[in-house]
Structures are given as structure tokens and as C-alpha cells.
Design a protein around this motif. Structure first.
Motif, PDB file in Angstrom:
ATOM      1  N   ILE A  66       0.847  -1.202   0.000  1.00 22.20           N
ATOM      2  CA  ILE A  66       0.000   0.000   0.000  1.00 22.20           C
ATOM      3  C   ILE A  66       0.879   1.247   0.000  1.00 22.20           C
ATOM      4  O   ILE A  66       0.545   2.257  -0.609  1.00 22.20           O
ATOM      5  N   CYS A  67       2.025   1.169   0.695  1.00 23.37           N
ATOM      6  CA  CYS A  67       2.961   2.298   0.683  1.00 23.37           C
ATOM      7  C   CYS A  67       4.382   1.766   0.593  1.00 23.37           C
ATOM      8  O   CYS A  67       4.674   0.666   1.070  1.00 23.37           O
ATOM      9  N   GLN A  68       5.260   2.586  -0.005  1.00 28.70           N
ATOM     10  CA  GLN A  68       6.673   2.178  -0.080  1.00 28.70           C
ATOM     11  C   GLN A  68       7.278   2.035   1.311  1.00 28.70           C
ATOM     12  O   GLN A  68       8.197   1.245   1.511  1.00 28.70           O
ATOM     13  N   SER A 184       2.556  14.069   8.197  1.00 30.32           N
ATOM     14  CA  SER A 184       2.023  12.797   8.708  1.00 30.32           C
ATOM     15  C   SER A 184       1.208  12.080   7.635  1.00 30.32           C
ATOM     16  O   SER A 184       0.520  11.107   7.934  1.00 30.32           O
ATOM     17  N   CYS A 185       1.295  12.551   6.392  1.00 27.54           N
ATOM     18  CA  CYS A 185       0.546  11.964   5.270  1.00 27.54           C
ATOM     19  C   CYS A 185      -0.964  11.929   5.536  1.00 27.54           C
ATOM     20  O   CYS A 185      -1.578  10.856   5.594  1.00 27.54           O
ATOM     21  N   PRO A 186      -1.584  13.101   5.722  1.00 30.25           N
ATOM     22  CA  PRO A 186      -3.030  13.129   5.940  1.00 30.25           C
ATOM     23  C   PRO A 186      -3.807  12.730   4.681  1.00 30.25           C
ATOM     24  O   PRO A 186      -3.265  12.852   3.584  1.00 30.25           O
ATOM     25  N   CYS A 271      -1.600   8.298  12.790  1.00 35.84           N
ATOM     26  CA  CYS A 271      -1.393   7.292  11.745  1.00 35.84           C
ATOM     27  C   CYS A 271      -1.875   7.872  10.425  1.00 35.84           C
ATOM     28  O   CYS A 271      -2.945   8.484  10.358  1.00 35.84           O
ATOM     29  N   CYS A 272      -1.062   7.682   9.411  1.00 34.32           N
ATOM     30  CA  CYS A 272      -1.414   8.146   8.070  1.00 34.32           C
ATOM     31  C   CYS A 272      -2.643   7.384   7.561  1.00 34.32           C
ATOM     32  O   CYS A 272      -3.137   6.472   8.222  1.00 34.32           O
ATOM     33  N   HIS A 273      -3.061   7.728   6.340  1.00 31.61           N
ATOM     34  CA  HIS A 273      -4.209   7.026   5.729  1.00 31.61           C
ATOM     35  C   HIS A 273      -3.920   5.539   5.535  1.00 31.61           C
ATOM     36  O   HIS A 273      -4.846   4.744   5.408  1.00 31.61           O
TER      37      HIS A 273
HETATM   38  S1  SF4 Z   1       3.492   7.984   6.875  1.00 26.42           S
HETATM   39 FE1  SF4 Z   1       2.207   6.380   6.002  1.00 26.42          FE
HETATM   40  S2  SF4 Z   1       1.631   7.064   3.937  1.00 26.42           S
HETATM   41 FE2  SF4 Z   1       3.337   8.336   4.673  1.00 26.42          FE
HETATM   42  S3  SF4 Z   1       5.143   7.337   3.796  1.00 26.42           S
HETATM   43 FE3  SF4 Z   1       4.867   6.511   5.884  1.00 26.42          FE
HETATM   44  S4  SF4 Z   1       3.569   4.687   5.663  1.00 26.42           S
HETATM   45 FE4  SF4 Z   1       3.457   5.826   3.758  1.00 26.42          FE
END
Ligand code: SF4
Length: 282
Positions: A66-68, A184-186, A271-273
Motif C-alpha cells: 500500500i505504501c513504499q 504525517s501523510c493526511p 497514523c497516516c491514511h
Molecule cells: S506515513 Fe504512512 S503514507 Fe506516509 S510514507 Fe509513511 S507509511 Fe506511507
């Protein structure tokens, strides 16, 4: 007679859960992200949300992370008191499962052994962070929750005084989200614990991130506090990806813990999305 569980069985479960958590966003998180898209009116924020929805759909179908940032592997274990682990220690069993998942699944390995000096990568994302609770019964429940560092870095604890009251709690939550801004990657999910002490508050703030989306604290006073915190955060205008708009947070959950007469710690774990977790039982 205790029930015996072999460490290999536990490792296999951890492996499967770590892969699932990295590829499949929980249904309730996806639903809330999709609803946020319907709500959002700011064009750039809408476009960011569209990308997020497309991203989690592709991650599941293509078996891609889902994310790197595949996170630090946080593993919650509720261990039934009637169960005995054979064949290895809990840490060894969990680490073996994490190692297999991160190597076989081509997930990014993000753990370094030493935090200050050589920062050498462990190359298999171990050791996992394990939170163990002994519970009644003969079952073992495991939740793997990979946690990205972008949002973890923006989390905070403050030792508030009892006189700071409800307003102090709300101001601190708002301050943490506001100073995090886009880092925080909202849109974020905000896990909060009030009370406890310097070590239990952050742990329960993290544990609250496992709650289903929209599930309110059973105490109506804290449920209202969650709603008010969510309302204030979404007035900040940070929005998806930091592009502005209505949806900075998808949810706020607050745990209340018994504490000392002289204190009122508040921990906020953002926590990010990519709110990833997967649960299984042996
Ligand atoms: S905070 Fe979440 S969305 Fe942002 S890079 Fe890290 S894991 Fe990915």
C-alpha cells in the motif's frame, strides 16, 4: 494440561498477516476514505484522495505494498494463559514470520540496529516490536500492524496537569495535528490515550488505532471528546496530502486510563491514511 502451539505455526500466522496487512487496507478504512472523497470539495485534495483510493485498490489486486514505507512491524499478541509455546521463543517465532513476509513479499526493510551511530539495516525488517498481554483462555490472537515512520515521527506525548482538563486535552491534540501539517501523510487517524503514565499512554494511543473506524469510546463523555477533537482537526484545513480542504482526519479515538492524582499524561499517535493491520487467531 496446557494447549501446545509450535513456534512454526505462530511464525506462519505472523507471515500471512504481515503480507495481508501490507497489501490489503482494512475494509472500514477504505470505506471511510471513499466517503471522504465524496465529501471533499477542494480540487487538489480531491485529486489526492482519488489517488489514495486507486492506490489501495491496485495494492490489493496487484499484491503490491500500500505504501513504499512498509513500516516497523508492530505485533500485538493476546496470549491465552492456557497455551504453551514450544520450539522457540515468542520473539524468535514472530521475527521469523516478519522476516519471511518482508523478504518473500519484496516489502521494504526499514529497521536499523543502532539508532545513532552506524544505522546498519537488519535487511529483514526485524526485530518486530511486540506488545504482549496474557489473557484468559486457550487461544492466541495476533494483530500485525506495520507502522510508517512519517506519521510516527509526528506523534507526541505531553505530561498535562489535571487542571488542564478537557480543554487542555483538545488543545494538545489539535496542536500535534497542526504542527504535523502534511508530514504525517493526511488524512490521518488520530489515536489518543489520556491518563496512565509515561509508558502506558503512548502504548494505548497506538492500541486505539486498532479500533474499527467510527467506533466511539463507550463512555459518552469521551465519545463527545472524540467528536469534538475530530471537528476541530477538520477545521484546520490541512486536508488530504496537505492540499487543504475538509478532511484532515478520518477519525479520532481516545482511550482513558487510570492515572496518578497529580498527573494527566496525553499521548497522541498519528497514523497516516495507510492504517494497516491484520488479525488472526490460533
Ligand atoms: S506515513 Fe504512512 S503514507 Fe506516509 S510514507 Fe509513511 S507509511 Fe506511507
Amino acid at each position: 494440561m496446557p494447549r501446545l502451539i509450535d513456534s512454526d505455526e505462530l511464525s506462519r500466522l505472523v507471515r500471512d498477516l504481515a503480507l495481508k496487512a501490507n497489501f490489503v487496507l482494512p475494509r472500514d478504512v477504505r470505506d471511510v476514505l471513499s466517503s471522504a472523497l465524496e465529501l471533499e470539495r477542494v480540487e487538489l485534495a480531491r485529486s489526492a484522495l482519488e489517488d489514495l483510493v486507486l492506490n489501495f485498490q491496485m495494492a490489493e489486486t496487484e499484491k503490491m505494498p500500500i505504501c513504499q514505507d512498509c513500516g516497523l512491524a508492530v505485533v500485538f499478541v493476546d496470549w491465552g494463559q492456557e497455551v504453551l509455546l514450544t520450539g522457540g521463543s515468542l520473539q524468535e517465532a514472530v521475527d521469523l514470520g516478519i522476516r519471511d513476509a518482508y523478504v518473500e513479499g519484496y516489502l521494504r526493510k526499514s529497521v536499523v540496529y543502532d539508532p545513532v551511530y552506524d544505522r546498519r539495516n537488519s535487511f529483514d525488517n526485524t526485530p518486530a516490536v511486540i506488545h504482549l498481554r496474557m489473557v484468559p483462555g486457550d487461544r492466541v490472537e495476533v494483530t500485525v500492524a506495520p507502522k510508517g515512520m512519517g506519521s510516527e515521527n509526528m506523534s507526541a506525548i505531553r505530561m498535562l496537569k489535571p487542571a488542564d482538563g478537557e480543554e487542555g486535552v483538545l488543545r494538545f491534540i489539535e496542536e500535534v495535528v497542526s504542527s504535523a501539517g502534511p508530514n504525517s501523510c493526511p488524512p490521518v487517524v488520530v489515536g489518543v490515550a489520556v491518563g496512565g503514565n509515561f509508558e502506558t499512554a503512548p502504548l494505548w494511543a497506538k492500541r486505539s488505532l486498532l479500533r474499527p473506524m467510527g467506533q466511539r469510546n463507550p463512555d459518552p463523555r469521551y465519545a463527545r471528546l472524540e467528536e469534538e477533537a475530530l471537528r476541530r482537526i477538520n477545521r484546520l484545513g490541512i486536508g488530504a496530502g496537505g492540499y487543504g480542504g475538509l478532511v484532515t482526519a478520518l477519525d479520532v479515538r481516545i482511550e482513558a486510563l487510570p492515572t496518578h492524582i497529580a498527573g494527566m499524561p496525553v499521548a497522541v499517535n498519528l497514523c497516516c491514511h495507510a492504517l494497516r493491520h491484520a488479525k488472526g487467531v490460533i
